[in-house]
Design an enzyme around this catalytic site. Structure first.
Site, mmCIF file in Angstrom:
data_model
loop_
_atom_site.group_PDB
_atom_site.id
_atom_site.type_symbol
_atom_site.label_atom_id
_atom_site.label_comp_id
_atom_site.label_asym_id
_atom_site.label_seq_id
_atom_site.Cartn_x
_atom_site.Cartn_y
_atom_site.Cartn_z
ATOM 1 N N LYS A 71 0.819 -1.235 0.000
ATOM 2 C CA LYS A 71 0.000 0.000 0.000
ATOM 3 C C LYS A 71 0.842 1.270 0.000
ATOM 4 C CE LYS A 71 -3.966 -2.055 2.369
ATOM 5 N NZ LYS A 71 -4.862 -2.005 3.527
ATOM 6 N N ASP A 107 -9.653 2.676 2.899
ATOM 7 C CA ASP A 107 -9.638 2.181 4.287
ATOM 8 C C ASP A 107 -10.084 3.293 5.244
ATOM 9 O OD1 ASP A 107 -8.830 -0.395 3.732
ATOM 10 O OD2 ASP A 107 -6.704 -0.014 4.103
ATOM 11 N N ASN A 156 1.972 0.532 20.321
ATOM 12 C CA ASN A 156 2.535 -0.349 19.294
ATOM 13 C C ASN A 156 3.815 -0.993 19.806
ATOM 14 O OD1 ASN A 156 2.453 -1.385 16.563
ATOM 15 N ND2 ASN A 156 4.270 -0.165 16.152
ATOM 16 N N THR A 158 6.589 -1.462 18.275
ATOM 17 C CA THR A 158 7.718 -0.590 17.936
ATOM 18 C C THR A 158 7.295 0.855 18.195
ATOM 19 O OG1 THR A 158 8.254 -2.174 16.185
ATOM 20 C CG2 THR A 158 9.389 -0.045 16.100
ATOM 21 N N ARG A 161 7.625 3.668 15.566
ATOM 22 C CA ARG A 161 6.645 3.658 14.470
ATOM 23 C C ARG A 161 5.358 4.389 14.904
ATOM 24 N NH1 ARG A 161 4.793 -1.729 11.201
ATOM 25 N NH2 ARG A 161 4.372 -0.693 9.227
HETATM 26 P P1 NAP Z 1 1.283 -3.522 8.689
HETATM 27 O O1 NAP Z 1 1.464 -2.156 8.097
HETATM 28 O O2 NAP Z 1 2.239 -4.611 8.332
HETATM 29 O O3 NAP Z 1 1.280 -3.331 10.317
HETATM 30 C C1 NAP Z 1 1.238 -4.436 11.149
HETATM 31 C C2 NAP Z 1 1.020 -4.002 12.596
HETATM 32 O O4 NAP Z 1 0.964 -5.196 13.405
HETATM 33 C C3 NAP Z 1 2.145 -3.139 13.176
HETATM 34 O O5 NAP Z 1 1.617 -2.261 14.137
HETATM 35 C C4 NAP Z 1 3.032 -4.197 13.837
HETATM 36 O O6 NAP Z 1 3.843 -3.716 14.891
HETATM 37 C C5 NAP Z 1 1.982 -5.118 14.416
HETATM 38 N N1 NAP Z 1 2.503 -6.450 14.683
HETATM 39 C C6 NAP Z 1 2.855 -7.400 13.780
HETATM 40 N N2 NAP Z 1 3.289 -8.494 14.408
HETATM 41 C C7 NAP Z 1 3.237 -8.237 15.745
HETATM 42 C C8 NAP Z 1 3.544 -8.988 16.905
HETATM 43 N N3 NAP Z 1 4.033 -10.236 16.829
HETATM 44 N N4 NAP Z 1 3.331 -8.428 18.123
HETATM 45 C C9 NAP Z 1 2.832 -7.164 18.200
HETATM 46 N N5 NAP Z 1 2.514 -6.400 17.131
HETATM 47 C C10 NAP Z 1 2.715 -6.933 15.912
HETATM 48 O O7 NAP Z 1 -0.157 -4.097 8.358
HETATM 49 P P2 NAP Z 1 -1.515 -3.276 8.105
HETATM 50 O O8 NAP Z 1 -1.679 -2.973 6.677
HETATM 51 O O9 NAP Z 1 -1.563 -2.138 9.072
HETATM 52 O O10 NAP Z 1 -2.621 -4.390 8.473
HETATM 53 C C11 NAP Z 1 -2.794 -4.783 9.814
HETATM 54 C C12 NAP Z 1 -4.023 -5.661 9.940
HETATM 55 O O11 NAP Z 1 -5.202 -4.914 9.572
HETATM 56 C C13 NAP Z 1 -3.990 -6.894 9.027
HETATM 57 O O12 NAP Z 1 -4.517 -7.984 9.743
HETATM 58 C C14 NAP Z 1 -4.942 -6.519 7.897
HETATM 59 O O13 NAP Z 1 -5.571 -7.649 7.311
HETATM 60 C C15 NAP Z 1 -5.969 -5.683 8.664
HETATM 61 N N6 NAP Z 1 -6.713 -4.780 7.768
HETATM 62 C C16 NAP Z 1 -8.046 -4.989 7.647
HETATM 63 C C17 NAP Z 1 -8.796 -4.181 6.829
HETATM 64 C C18 NAP Z 1 -10.274 -4.427 6.713
HETATM 65 O O14 NAP Z 1 -10.888 -3.920 5.777
HETATM 66 N N7 NAP Z 1 -10.862 -5.133 7.641
HETATM 67 C C19 NAP Z 1 -8.192 -3.128 6.096
HETATM 68 C C20 NAP Z 1 -6.817 -2.939 6.264
HETATM 69 C C21 NAP Z 1 -6.077 -3.776 7.085
HETATM 70 P P3 NAP Z 1 5.360 -3.219 14.586
HETATM 71 O O15 NAP Z 1 5.198 -1.818 14.059
HETATM 72 O O16 NAP Z 1 6.009 -3.285 15.904
HETATM 73 O O17 NAP Z 1 5.934 -4.157 13.578
#
Ligand code: NAP
Length: 283
Positions: A71, A107, A156, A158, A161
């Site tokens: 994205k 979104d 968060n 991190t 971030r």
């Molecule tokens: P992203 O940019 O990769 O961000 C991931 C987030 O999860 C970051 O805050 C990351 O923390 C955290 N994270 C990952 N692994 C972790 C762990 N083991 N422990 C703690 N925190 C962890 O992904 P995104 O695009 O924001 O998407 C995040 C979620 O939202 C996904 O499940 C996605 O499917 C969902 N989503 C849903 C919709 C919908 O329409 N329902 C739309 C968009 C996204 P760090 O910064 O510390 O790595």
């Protein structure tokens, strides 16, 4: 689906991985309900492939969506970014128009509409705990700020971030937690999970809701065949909760509006989503 002809517009969701996306299910249901001449598929691609597909699909009169992890890259390649793309630095929807690639981040509006539906009103004056600081967190934060939330605490893994997200979108209504202790005993009208925790069955919960003195409602952006573990944990504590299915449908409906210039059938999209989920749960 209507007959596919030489005039059919092609749309695709571009991501890595993308195989489990339910966007083709909800979009093709909306296309069929509206009787528009389009078809929507999923394409697994890396970042370079994504740039090529965005350009090719757009210039051929179609468009699509972009998902993890592309994205942010997509936001840098569209010719005409919307305000939501500029503010969040992320693009999840694109289409070709007048020889240019237009991009939006639905979104933001999808989160806002899903929240409005869930809460039966805007988050005006709300104290919010926002878990996560990735792309989805930026969209949610923009929706919360525009919805007049009074105070948002970002937690968060991190911390840097979270600070970057607060700097980009925040303002004086946004604070950053240095650790989960900063949320202890807090009183929140709403807790939003935007981390990816819950996508995999082995994941721990994104947050222990028993740490806070009050959580009025829980919205999880993660979705799967069943309600997520975080939603289940909230409901066990008697907290009203909704998973990411609601937002998936609403962000998809906004994308449909950009492509076709008309309103999507939320009912058709929700029925298709429900059908796909029950199939998946039975698999
Ligand atoms: P992203 O940019 O990769 O961000 C991931 C987030 O999860 C970051 O805050 C990351 O923390 C955290 N994270 C990952 N692994 C972790 C762990 N083991 N422990 C703690 N925190 C962890 O992904 P995104 O695009 O924001 O998407 C995040 C979620 O939202 C996904 O499940 C996605 O499917 C969902 N989503 C849903 C919709 C919908 O329409 N329902 C739309 C968009 C996204 P760090 O910064 O510390 O790595």
């Amino acid at each position: 689906m209507s007959l596919i002809t030489a005039g059919t517009r092609l749309f695709a969701i571009l991501g890595d991985p993308v195989e489990h996306s339910l966007s083709p299910v909800i979009q093709n249901a909306a296309f069929a309900e509206a009787g528009v001449d389009g078809v929507y598929v999923a394409i697994h691609c890396d970042a370079a492939g994504m740039v090529g597909f965005m350009s090719g699909l757009g210039r051929a009169g179609g468009g699509g969506n972009v998902t993890l992890p592309h994205k942010e890259k997509a936001a840098t390649v569209v010719d005409k970014p919307s305000e939501a793309v500029r503010r969040t630095g992320a693009c999840n929807t694109f289409w070709g128009q007048d020889g240019q690639i237009h991009g939006d981040n639905t979104d933001v509006e999808g989160f806002g509409r899903a929240l409005l539906h869930f809460l039966a009103g805007p988050p005006e004056g709300f104290r919010v705990l926002l878990l996560g600081a990735g792309g989805a967190a930026r969209a949610a934060l923009m929706g919360l700020i525009d919805g007049e939330a009074a105070d948002v605490l970002i937690l968060n893994r991190t911390v840097e971030r979270a600070r970057a997200v607060a700097r980009r979108i925040g303002g004086d209504r946004v604070r950053v937690a240095e650790s989960p202790f900063d949320a202890d005993d807090g009183s929140f009208d709403l807790v939003v999970n935007t981390t990816r925790l819950g996508l995999s069955a082995e994941d721990e919960l994104p947050f222990d809701l028993e740490r806070v003195s009050r959580a009025g409602a829980v919205m999880d952006l993660v979705y799967g065949p069943d309600s997520t573990p975080f939603v289940a944990a909230a409901r066990r504590l008697g907290i009203p909760a909704v998973d990411g299915g609601e937002m998936l449908v609403h962000q998809g409906a906004v994308a449909f509006e950009r492509w076709w210039g008309e309103t999507a059938s939320i009912h058709a999209m929700k029925s298709a989503l429900q059908g796909a989920r029950s199939l998946d749960a039975g698999a």
